[in-house]
Design a protein around this motif. Structure first.
Motif, mmCIF file in Angstrom:
data_model
loop_
_atom_site.group_PDB
_atom_site.id
_atom_site.type_symbol
_atom_site.label_atom_id
_atom_site.label_comp_id
_atom_site.label_asym_id
_atom_site.label_seq_id
_atom_site.Cartn_x
_atom_site.Cartn_y
_atom_site.Cartn_z
ATOM 1 N N ASN A 1 0.826 -1.211 0.000
ATOM 2 C CA ASN A 1 0.000 0.000 0.000
ATOM 3 C C ASN A 1 0.859 1.258 0.000
ATOM 4 N N THR A 2 1.949 1.228 0.764
ATOM 5 C CA THR A 2 2.839 2.388 0.819
ATOM 6 C C THR A 2 3.482 2.640 -0.529
ATOM 7 N N LEU A 3 3.878 1.566 -1.209
ATOM 8 C CA LEU A 3 4.465 1.708 -2.541
ATOM 9 C C LEU A 3 3.471 2.338 -3.504
ATOM 10 N N ASN A 4 2.237 1.916 -3.439
ATOM 11 C CA ASN A 4 1.209 2.499 -4.308
ATOM 12 C C ASN A 4 0.944 3.960 -3.956
ATOM 13 N N LEU A 5 0.900 4.260 -2.660
ATOM 14 C CA LEU A 5 0.637 5.632 -2.223
ATOM 15 C C LEU A 5 1.771 6.568 -2.616
ATOM 16 N N SER A 6 3.004 6.065 -2.619
ATOM 17 C CA SER A 6 4.157 6.912 -2.920
ATOM 18 C C SER A 6 4.144 7.425 -4.357
ATOM 19 N N ARG A 7 3.386 6.779 -5.238
ATOM 20 C CA ARG A 7 3.314 7.234 -6.627
ATOM 21 C C ARG A 7 2.698 8.628 -6.730
ATOM 22 N N ASP A 8 1.866 8.985 -5.765
ATOM 23 C CA ASP A 8 1.249 10.317 -5.785
ATOM 24 C C ASP A 8 2.221 11.407 -5.363
ATOM 25 N N TYR A 9 3.337 11.016 -4.731
ATOM 26 C CA TYR A 9 4.315 11.996 -4.234
ATOM 27 C C TYR A 9 5.717 11.598 -4.678
ATOM 28 N N LEU A 10 5.814 11.055 -5.897
ATOM 29 C CA LEU A 10 7.039 10.399 -6.332
ATOM 30 C C LEU A 10 8.232 11.345 -6.344
ATOM 31 N N PHE A 11 8.037 12.575 -6.767
ATOM 32 C CA PHE A 11 9.164 13.499 -6.906
ATOM 33 C C PHE A 11 9.259 14.502 -5.760
ATOM 34 N N THR A 12 8.134 14.871 -5.191
ATOM 35 C CA THR A 12 8.160 15.879 -4.117
ATOM 36 C C THR A 12 8.212 15.251 -2.731
ATOM 37 N N GLY A 13 7.702 14.026 -2.574
ATOM 38 C CA GLY A 13 7.575 13.435 -1.242
ATOM 39 C C GLY A 13 6.380 14.008 -0.515
ATOM 40 N N GLY A 14 5.853 13.264 0.419
ATOM 41 C CA GLY A 14 4.679 13.716 1.154
ATOM 42 C C GLY A 14 5.004 14.592 2.338
ATOM 43 N N PHE B 1 3.739 10.046 7.030
ATOM 44 C CA PHE B 1 3.177 8.727 6.744
ATOM 45 C C PHE B 1 1.856 8.458 7.466
ATOM 46 N N PRO B 2 1.748 8.677 8.781
ATOM 47 C CA PRO B 2 0.488 8.316 9.464
ATOM 48 C C PRO B 2 -0.736 8.973 8.855
ATOM 49 N N GLY B 3 -0.644 10.270 8.589
ATOM 50 C CA GLY B 3 -1.789 10.983 8.040
ATOM 51 C C GLY B 3 -2.113 10.566 6.619
ATOM 52 N N LEU B 4 -1.070 10.432 5.794
ATOM 53 C CA LEU B 4 -1.293 10.050 4.400
ATOM 54 C C LEU B 4 -1.882 8.645 4.300
ATOM 55 N N TYR B 5 -1.341 7.737 5.086
ATOM 56 C CA TYR B 5 -1.796 6.349 5.000
ATOM 57 C C TYR B 5 -3.241 6.213 5.477
ATOM 58 N N TYR C 1 13.170 2.206 3.647
ATOM 59 C CA TYR C 1 13.259 2.683 2.271
ATOM 60 C C TYR C 1 11.910 3.155 1.751
ATOM 61 N N LEU C 2 10.850 2.439 2.116
ATOM 62 C CA LEU C 2 9.517 2.865 1.699
ATOM 63 C C LEU C 2 9.109 4.153 2.408
ATOM 64 N N ASP C 3 9.485 4.279 3.687
ATOM 65 C CA ASP C 3 9.200 5.527 4.399
ATOM 66 C C ASP C 3 9.890 6.711 3.716
ATOM 67 N N LEU C 4 11.159 6.505 3.339
ATOM 68 C CA LEU C 4 11.889 7.572 2.657
ATOM 69 C C LEU C 4 11.260 7.901 1.307
ATOM 70 N N LEU C 5 10.841 6.869 0.578
ATOM 71 C CA LEU C 5 10.232 7.091 -0.733
ATOM 72 C C LEU C 5 8.941 7.883 -0.609
ATOM 73 N N LEU C 6 8.114 7.536 0.370
ATOM 74 C CA LEU C 6 6.830 8.226 0.531
ATOM 75 C C LEU C 6 7.020 9.645 1.054
ATOM 76 N N GLU C 7 7.869 9.827 2.045
ATOM 77 C CA GLU C 7 7.979 11.114 2.714
ATOM 78 C C GLU C 7 8.941 12.079 2.022
ATOM 79 N N VAL D 1 11.709 10.183 -4.597
ATOM 80 C CA VAL D 1 12.811 9.411 -5.176
ATOM 81 C C VAL D 1 14.151 10.106 -4.951
ATOM 82 N N PHE D 2 14.154 11.439 -4.892
ATOM 83 C CA PHE D 2 15.418 12.142 -4.683
ATOM 84 C C PHE D 2 15.923 11.958 -3.246
ATOM 85 N N GLY D 3 15.005 11.952 -2.294
ATOM 86 C CA GLY D 3 15.403 11.696 -0.919
ATOM 87 C C GLY D 3 15.905 10.280 -0.727
#
Length: 239
Positions: free
Chosen positions: A173-186, A191-195, A214-220, A223-225
């Protein structure tokens, strides 16, 4: 030595009554140990955190044993005792994620050692053979991940408490959610609020993190982080 300090800290503060182990035989060992030990008057370290830290340092002890068993007996004995104590503590954490990560790391380490022999037979550079085999393995895992609808169910079949399946679901689910914030991060600690709000569509707290750094870093941080963190790790390994 640092691994031993963490191991002793865990063994002398862990509470298997309040935080029972995932596996019953480990929980029984922990309860028996609690009856004979003395307790340090300091806060307990969370078992999964202890397991991850101990697993990080354990290969250093194994390497030290391998390097010293022929001619440096003093260091060999210290490394043997330290590694044994750290291994016992890692078992007592019942952190299956730490066990799996350590097993994977040791497997890669072993393949790097074995690849030298295969490289001679195939007349290839060792680094090339190792790199190609890792790419093939990564591709195989990726294909399995993408096409296996039963992956979460398979992880739920692991021995112990039925938490592996739920964590695999959280990771997916986190991997799917991270697509919405792929370049900027959330955003940091988002994570708690977004998830809860945008994926589970519930207005209350459910999980504080994805159980995967790694998934936490990707979501928050995007990809640059994540890429920056991985680059720091690679540079550290090369120093």
């Amino acid at each position: 030595a640092l691994g031993v300090i963490i191991a002793c800290y865990f063994l002398l503060t862990a509470d298997w009554i309040q935080y029972p182990a995932d596996l019953s035989f480990i929980n029984n060992l922990g309860l028996a140990w609690m009856k004979i030990r003395f307790v340090l008057p300091i806060p307990m370290i969370q078992p999964n955190i202890a397991g991850g830290l101990i697993a990080t340092f354990l290969p250093i002890g194994i390497a030290c044993i391998y390097k010293t068993w022929k001619n440096r007996w003093g260091l060999f004995i210290f490394a043997f005792v330290a590694t044994g104590l750290s291994g016992l503590s890692l078992l007592m954490t019942s952190s299956r994620a730490a066990w799996g990560a350590l097993a994977l790391g040791l497997a890669l380490w072993g393949w790097w050692w074995v690849s030298k022999r295969f490289a001679r037979i195939l007349k290839l550079r060792r680094e090339l053979l190792f790199g190609l085999s890792m790419l093939l393995a990564a591709a195989g895992v990726g294909i399995f991940w993408l096409h296996s609808s039963n992956l979460v169910n398979l992880t739920g079949e692991l021995p112990g408490a039925a938490t592996a399946g739920s964590r695999a679901e959280i990771a997916w689910n986190t991997l799917n959610l991270s697509r919405d914030y792929l370049f900027t991060g959330g955003g940091l600690a988002a994570f708690p609020g977004l998830y809860s709000r945008y994926l589970k569509i519930i207005p209350v707290f459910e999980y504080g993190y994805s159980y995967n750094l790694y998934l936490d870093l990707l979501l928050e941080q995007g990809v640059f982080g994540l890429g920056s963190f991985l680059w720091i790790m690679l540079v550290s390994l090369g120093m």
